[in-house]
Design an enzyme around this catalytic site. Structure first.
Site, mmCIF file in Angstrom:
data_model
loop_
_atom_site.group_PDB
_atom_site.id
_atom_site.type_symbol
_atom_site.label_atom_id
_atom_site.label_comp_id
_atom_site.label_asym_id
_atom_site.label_seq_id
_atom_site.Cartn_x
_atom_site.Cartn_y
_atom_site.Cartn_z
ATOM 1 N N GLY A 1 3.208 6.257 0.847
ATOM 2 C CA GLY A 1 3.529 5.236 -0.145
ATOM 3 C C GLY A 1 3.259 5.713 -1.559
ATOM 4 C CG ASP B 1 -0.740 13.975 6.406
ATOM 5 O OD1 ASP B 1 -0.275 15.087 6.750
ATOM 6 O OD2 ASP B 1 -0.125 13.183 5.684
#
Ligand SMILES: *[C@@H]1O[C@H](CO)[C@@H](O)[C@H](O)[C@H]1NC(C)=O
Ligand SMILES: *[C@@H]1O[C@H](CO)[C@@H](O)[C@H](O)[C@H]1NC(C)=O
Ligand SMILES: *[C@@H]1O[C@H](CO)[C@@H](O)[C@H](O)[C@H]1NC(C)=O
Ligand SMILES: *[C@@H]1O[C@H](CO)[C@@H](O)[C@H](O)[C@H]1NC(C)=O
Ligand SMILES: *[C@@H]1O[C@H](CO)[C@@H](O)[C@H](O)[C@H]1NC(C)=O
Ligand SMILES: *[C@@H]1O[C@H](CO)[C@@H](O)[C@H](O)[C@H]1NC(C)=O
Length: 688
Positions: free
Chosen positions: A359, A472
């Site tokens: 995002g 990640d």
């Protein structure tokens, strides 16, 4: 003639001197029927209008205003009590004209104080007399009568329209709702302090009886026979030898014009009555309305109501949040959307500092503390698993490590989760590595960042209450603080996407090039898959390029393949970032490159743990040999596994992006082109 004139002049001067001498001594009595030309001590917002009206505050917010009789009043407290009297009497007319009908703050006080310096006093409920520290302290020696139009529960106020007697603080020793005794009707009538009309007040203290009376009445009424307050109080503990008398007024977040129209004071008997007809007039507010204008005004009012209503609903919509019962316990970590909206200037594009797989990230400044924050807006489709996720996120807010980006809290809206982090002024590491606009990082800075990230990952895996998988790890998730320390961000977020998936699909979350091939088989992230990604990160920092670069010749597309080839040929340093121009510590560079290869081993069992990685980097253990397995460290092998496993388990590709990935991989394997895969920031989703 000249002599006669001189003697006359001398006589005149003597007379004037005598008069002024009498005045100077006469400080125990004065009267002002209006304040035109009065020499009062004024401060704050206080001013005297041309017509003699004394205004203590106007309707601006958080104001104070003081007006004092400039000379001290002798109370003779040091004389023996038989030889002195502390009695006094005063009469004044106040008016409070509110900004809005029926709401007004905060009030006026009549005050007797040892000093005229109220620079430490605070506005609002402290009425310009006290602050939170000195309120109630007996060393204040302050006596006051408050006309308070706000209910302040902390001072046990009884309502928002009361008169109280205050000794050294704002918790009144006695108070009553504002009212007066009507001599004609022989009954009490209530009085609204903020009516906008002048109110006359008498404060009388009788030292023999130790009785203090406060009496109110509308301006034109005679003094009522019965006081509103008749309180026993011994002022000998409070008053000092010399005191100043005057007034204070304060406004808060709502405000009122506070006025004084006239004032008399006497230490030796009843204060002189004011000449009501001589008192200055209040400024006019409002006008009478002609009937033909009335319709127009009603129509305008109607329109205003509609606009206000629409604005109200628009604002409600604009700041609407989702807040469920189970979130109560996370109260302190919860930010209101309004706060974040204001902090980021309405999530303006100007405030955008990044956009990653999860995002957009906006920079902001918290309106209250001026603290800089980064707000990440994460969109999600369903509410499923939200409770667990928020509880996880909040518990992650407790993670504290100097190489993690601190998570301050969250906010939730429909289909949107907002995460609030400390703002990292230097942005993400990938920009320094890959963006020529950013200054080059030298080797010692890079090595420092690597060690920092490794220790953060060790903290997440081994040192906290529970294992936290990052899922990640990559240069674009490493942020640099003001000292260029690497700080790992976005921890645990990948989990969110996992949870968001429906029951039939498993989404593989991570970034291509950092994604453990084992995940494609099992669908499960592990500590070891974090280590795999960390390996890709090591190579990326040492070599100054991304793990997959489709714009390079075929044999250089995969970084790990390139480094592996250099290592086998015994020229591993050739893989180092050319921008470093050979300026690095050779042992460290070799160690980082080799460690990168070790961590990138496709077989999870052969990768080191993060604990071992930290030991190698700190030089507390020596690196093991890298196995000379042909298949290992070969991305083509990895991709084959990916596609073959897909076929074996008969995966149907649920997601366009996923099909893109696999098709381009296959295409790439066959024809050597990988054009549709230019972004390494892509999240890989595979449906099952
Ligand atoms: C109140 O007084 C201050 C100082 O004189 C002035 O700056 C301010 O504009 C005034 N506010 C209003 C509402 O008149
Ligand atoms: C206070 O004392 C002074 C001198 O000590 C005296 O002149 C004055 O009258 C006294 N005032 C009162 C009100 O007792
Ligand atoms: C409160 O006022 C007193 C003086 O009366 C001052 O010494 C003190 O510093 C003030 N405290 C605060 C917090 O402003
Ligand atoms: C009252 O104020 C005095 C002087 O400012 C200070 O020494 C004392 O500690 C205060 N007392 C309390 C209870 O705060
Ligand atoms: C008027 O109010 C005062 C103060 O509350 C009270 O002492 C008094 O008895 C009241 N008088 C009448 C006539 O109600
Ligand atoms: C105060 O009020 C009481 C009751 O009305 C009255 O007896 C007394 O004389 C008053 N005292 C003063 C100083 O006005």
């Amino acid at each position: 003639m000249a002599a006669a004139f001189t003697s006359f002049y001398f006589l005149l001067c003597s007379c004037l001197a005598l008069i002024s001498l009498a005045r100077a001594e006469d400080t125990d009595q004065f009267i002002y029927n209006g304040f035109g030309g009065a020499n009062l001590h004024l401060d704050g917002n206080a001013k005297i209008h041309h017509n003699g009206l004394l205004q203590l505050t106007n309707t601006s917010k958080q104001l104070v205003g003081h007006a004092f009789y400039p000379s001290p009043i002798k109370f003779n407290t040091s004389s023996p009590s038989s030889a002195r009297s502390l009695s006094f009497s005063t009469n004044f007319v106040i008016a409070m004209v509110p900004e809005w009908k029926d709401t007004s703050g905060h009030g006026i006080v009549f005050v007797i104080s040892p000093s005229m310096d109220f620079s430490h006093a605070v506005e609002s409920q402290y009425l310009g007399l006290f602050n939170a520290t000195n309120n109630g302290n007996s060393s204040n020696h302050i006596f006051a009568v408050e006309f308070d139009t706000i209910l302040s529960p902390e001072f046990e106020d009884r309502n928002n329209n009361h008169v109280g007697i205050d000794v050294n603080g704002l918790k009144s020793i006695q108070s009553e709702p504002a009212a007066y005794f009507s001599n004609e009707e022989r009954k009490n009538r209530s009085l609204k302090l903020i009516s906008g009309h002048p109110i006359q007040v008498w404060v009388d203290y009788n030292d023999e009886e130790k009785l203090l009376n406060v009496t109110l009445a509308p301006k034109r009424s005679p003094k009522p026979d019965q006081p509103l307050l008749s309180t026993s109080v011994d002022l000998s503990d409070i008053l000092l030898d010399t005191m100043y008398v005057g007034f204070s007024a304060a406004t808060g977040s709502i405000a009122s014009n506070h006025y004084l129209l006239g004032w008399s004071f006497n230490r030796r008997g009843q204060a002189q009555s004011l000449e009501i007809s001589e008192l200055p007039k209040l400024p006019k507010v409002g006008r009478r309305i002609k009937p033909d204008r009335l319709i127009l005004i009603i129509a305008a009012g109607f329109l205003l109501v509609i606009i206000t209503g629409a604005t109200y609903f628009y604002r409600r919509k604009k700041y609407e949040e989702v807040n469920e019962d189970w979130e109560q316990e996370y109260g302190p970590q919860r930010f209101s959307y309004k706060t974040l909206y204001k902090a980021t200037q309405g999530f303006r594009d100007k405030q955008l500092v990044g956009a990653g797989g999860f995002g957009k990230v906006y920079k902001g400044t918290l309106p209250s503390s001026k603290e800089q924050i980064a707000v990440k807006k994460v969109s999600h489709e369903s509410n499923q698993g939200m409770k667990e996720f928020v509880s996880e996120i909040v518990s992650m807010g407790r993670l504290r490590h100097k190489n993690l980006v601190p998570l301050l809290g969250y906010c939730r809206r429909k289909k949107e989760l907002l995460l609030v982090y400390d703002y990292m002024p230097n942005g993400s590491l990938d920009q320094f590595l890959f963006d020529n606009d950013h200054p080059n990082l030298n080797w010692s800075q890079r090595f420092q960042i690597i060690r920092g990230v490794a220790s953060a990952l060790r903290y997440l895996h081994e040192e906290w209450e529970q294992v936290v998988l990052h899922r990640d790890v990559k240069a674009s998730n490493v942020l640099l603080d003001s000292n260029l320390n690497g700080r790992l961000g976005d921890f645990g977020l990948a989990r969110f996407y996992d949870r968001d998936a429906g029951p039939q699909t498993t989404r593989l979350v991570g970034t291509l090039g950092y994604l453990d091939p084992e995940i494609t088989r099992t669908g499960k992230a592990t500590k070891s898959s974090d280590v795999f990604a960390f390996g890709a990160f090591l190579l990326e920092v040492a070599c100054g390029r991304k793990p997959i670069d489709p714009h390079r010749p075929r044999e250089e597309i995969f970084l790990v393949e390139l480094v592996n080839r250099c290592w086998k040929r015994g020229i591993i340093l050739d893989a180092s970032d050319p921008r470093l121009q050979g300026n690095y510590v050779v042992e460290e560079m070799v160690k980082v490159l080799k460690l990168g290869l070790l961590c990138s081993n496709p077989r999870p069992g052969r990768r080191p743990t993060i604990k071992e990685v930290v030991q190698y980097l700190d030089g507390n253990a020596s690196l093991p040999d890298i196995p000379l397995d042909r298949a290992e460290n070969n991305p083509s092998f990895v991709l084959e596994t990916l596609t073959r496993d897909s076929a074996e388990t008969n995966l149907s590709v649920a997601n366009n992006l996923a099909s893109d990935c696999i098709i381009s991989f296959s295409t790439f394997l066959g024809r050597g082109s990988l054009n549709s895969f230019s972004s390494t920031d892509t999240v890989l989703h595979v449906g099952r």
